[in-house]
Design a protein around this motif. Structure first.
Motif, short mmCIF file in Angstrom:
data_model
loop_
_atom_site.label_atom_id
_atom_site.label_comp_id
_atom_site.label_asym_id
_atom_site.label_seq_id
_atom_site.Cartn_x
_atom_site.Cartn_y
_atom_site.Cartn_z
N HIS A 37 0.91 -1.33 -0.09
CA HIS A 37 -0.03 -0.02 0.04
C HIS A 37 0.81 1.41 -0.03
O HIS A 37 1.70 1.45 0.84
CB HIS A 37 -0.95 -0.12 1.19
CG HIS A 37 -1.83 1.23 1.25
ND1 HIS A 37 -1.49 2.04 2.35
CD2 HIS A 37 -2.58 1.62 0.53
CE1 HIS A 37 -2.57 3.00 1.94
NE2 HIS A 37 -3.08 2.68 0.92
N VAL A 38 0.66 2.08 -1.19
CA VAL A 38 1.35 3.61 -1.18
C VAL A 38 0.14 4.25 -1.67
O VAL A 38 -0.48 4.07 -2.69
CB VAL A 38 2.38 3.27 -2.17
CG1 VAL A 38 3.25 4.36 -2.56
CG2 VAL A 38 3.50 2.22 -1.93
N LYS A 95 5.39 10.00 -7.77
CA LYS A 95 6.70 10.73 -7.20
C LYS A 95 7.66 9.60 -7.76
O LYS A 95 8.85 9.53 -8.45
CB LYS A 95 7.11 11.04 -5.87
CG LYS A 95 6.52 12.55 -5.50
CD LYS A 95 7.25 12.81 -4.12
CE LYS A 95 6.34 14.17 -3.79
NZ LYS A 95 5.92 14.17 -2.44
N ARG A 96 7.28 8.31 -7.42
CA ARG A 96 8.32 7.19 -7.73
C ARG A 96 8.32 7.04 -8.92
O ARG A 96 9.43 6.67 -9.70
CB ARG A 96 7.56 5.86 -7.06
CG ARG A 96 7.69 6.11 -5.58
CD ARG A 96 7.91 4.73 -4.97
NE ARG A 96 7.74 4.65 -3.46
CZ ARG A 96 7.31 3.56 -2.71
NH1 ARG A 96 6.82 2.52 -3.26
NH2 ARG A 96 7.55 3.83 -1.42
N GLY A 122 3.84 0.01 2.30
CA GLY A 122 4.88 0.29 1.11
C GLY A 122 5.74 1.53 1.26
O GLY A 122 6.56 1.69 0.24
N GLU A 123 5.34 2.46 2.19
CA GLU A 123 5.94 3.55 2.32
C GLU A 123 7.31 3.64 3.34
O GLU A 123 7.75 4.34 3.76
CB GLU A 123 5.06 4.67 2.64
CG GLU A 123 3.93 4.96 1.63
CD GLU A 123 2.95 6.00 1.99
OE1 GLU A 123 3.24 7.00 2.64
OE2 GLU A 123 1.84 6.07 1.21
N GLN A 124 7.68 2.46 3.49
CA GLN A 124 8.92 2.18 4.34
C GLN A 124 9.95 1.89 3.30
O GLN A 124 9.82 1.99 2.19
CB GLN A 124 8.67 0.86 5.10
CG GLN A 124 7.41 0.93 6.00
CD GLN A 124 7.36 -0.53 6.50
OE1 GLN A 124 7.82 -0.58 7.90
NE2 GLN A 124 6.86 -1.58 6.02
N VAL A 145 10.09 -3.07 3.73
CA VAL A 145 9.27 -3.80 2.91
C VAL A 145 9.39 -5.25 2.31
O VAL A 145 8.54 -6.08 2.60
CB VAL A 145 8.87 -3.16 1.63
CG1 VAL A 145 7.54 -3.65 0.63
CG2 VAL A 145 8.23 -1.47 1.88
N HIS A 146 10.47 -5.46 2.14
CA HIS A 146 11.05 -7.00 1.55
C HIS A 146 10.93 -7.66 2.87
O HIS A 146 10.26 -8.78 2.94
CB HIS A 146 12.52 -6.73 1.32
CG HIS A 146 13.28 -8.02 1.04
ND1 HIS A 146 12.76 -9.07 0.05
CD2 HIS A 146 13.78 -8.85 1.96
CE1 HIS A 146 13.35 -9.97 0.16
NE2 HIS A 146 14.01 -9.99 1.03
#
Ligand code: AP5
Length: 217
Positions: free
Chosen positions: A115-116, A123-124, A198-200, A205-206
């Motif tokens: 989740h992002v 931006k990504r 997903g914002e770590q 995240v892995h």
């Protein structure tokens, strides 16, 4: 066998994570976007068809995509399962995957949702660069290569994807919310969805993904 369906919006980090997970879990990464891009490079009929959709950020029709995945899943490297990255993306595709796996007496084991938020997705995508040879993914700010424009792993030049223009990025995010986000409830109802922040950092995240997938064993 383990079948993992990696969910998340465009730019959430599915490809980045799948490349790490495939080493750790010994499973092949089946990325429908990469398969379409390979066909594009080889100028196949499938590639020419896919381009008309990809260039404008729309989804390639389900029947074409499902047939491609069916063929890919039948190859010997999928004997122990697969990491599905970018597939399924519609309810029809998810139903087709379920049927396909049931024919092999198999099923989806887990659907981790990276989740992002949409502003960060944009931006990504804007700063993404990809290796022209091994497909490793970088970001100019968040995950830069040691030497600008060159892959750390094999020294090949990096390129920006043609569907990473501003207009196409926005459309891909819209299409995600319209057509793919309903799949979150589809897998939640089957108790397969596991939400990952997903914002770590890429590493964190892995780690969260590995833990979630190992918990299904
Ligand atoms: P596809 O290639 O699948 O693109 P996508 O889903 O839009 O996903 P992306 O590859 O853009 O993002 P990602 O989540 O893999 O993120 P990444 O790891 O690169 O699909 C392209 C097109 O093909 C579609 O639009 C459609 O036309 C067609 N298609 C594909 N599958 C289809 C299907 N099933 N049905 C129909 N049509 C289909 O990361 C992004 C950036 O963020 C990178 O720069 C990375 O370095 C950085 N990053 C990653 N993680 C982090 C982090 N934790 N912190 C900071 N930066 C990070």
């Amino acid at each position: 066998m383990t079948y993992v369906v990696l969910m998340g919006g465009p730019g959430a980090g599915k490809g980045t994570q799948a490349k790490r997970l495939r080493k750790e879990l010994g499973l092949p990464q089946i990325a429908t976007g990469d398969l379409f891009r390979e066909n594009l490079r080889n100028e196949t009929e499938l590639g020419k068809l896919a381009r008309t959709y990809m260039d404008v950020g729309e989804l390639v029709p389900d029947e074409v995509t499902v047939a491609m995945v069916k063929e890919r899943l039948s190859r010997p490297d999928c004997a122990n399962g697969a990491l599905l990255d970018g597939f399924p993306r519609t309810i029809n595709q998810a139903d087709a995957l379920q049927t396909l796996l049931a024919e092999m007496c198999e099923k989806v084991h887990i659907a981790p949702y990276i989740h992002v938020n949409p502003d960060i997705l944009l931006k990504r995508l804007a700063g993404r660069w990809t290796c022209s040879d091994c497909g490793h993914v970088y970001h100019v700010l968040f995950n830069p290569p040691q030497q600008a424009g060159i892959c750390d792993i094999d020294g090949s030049p990096l390129y920006q994807r043609v569907d990473d223009t501003e207009a196409t990025q926005k459309r891909r995010i819209e299409v995600y919310f319209e057509q793919t986000a309903p799949l979150l409830d589809y897998y939640r109802d089957k108790e397969l969805l596991v939400e990952i922040n997903g914002e770590q950092s890429i590493e964190q995240v892995h780690e969260d993904l590995v833990q979630a997938i190992r918990n299904t064993d």
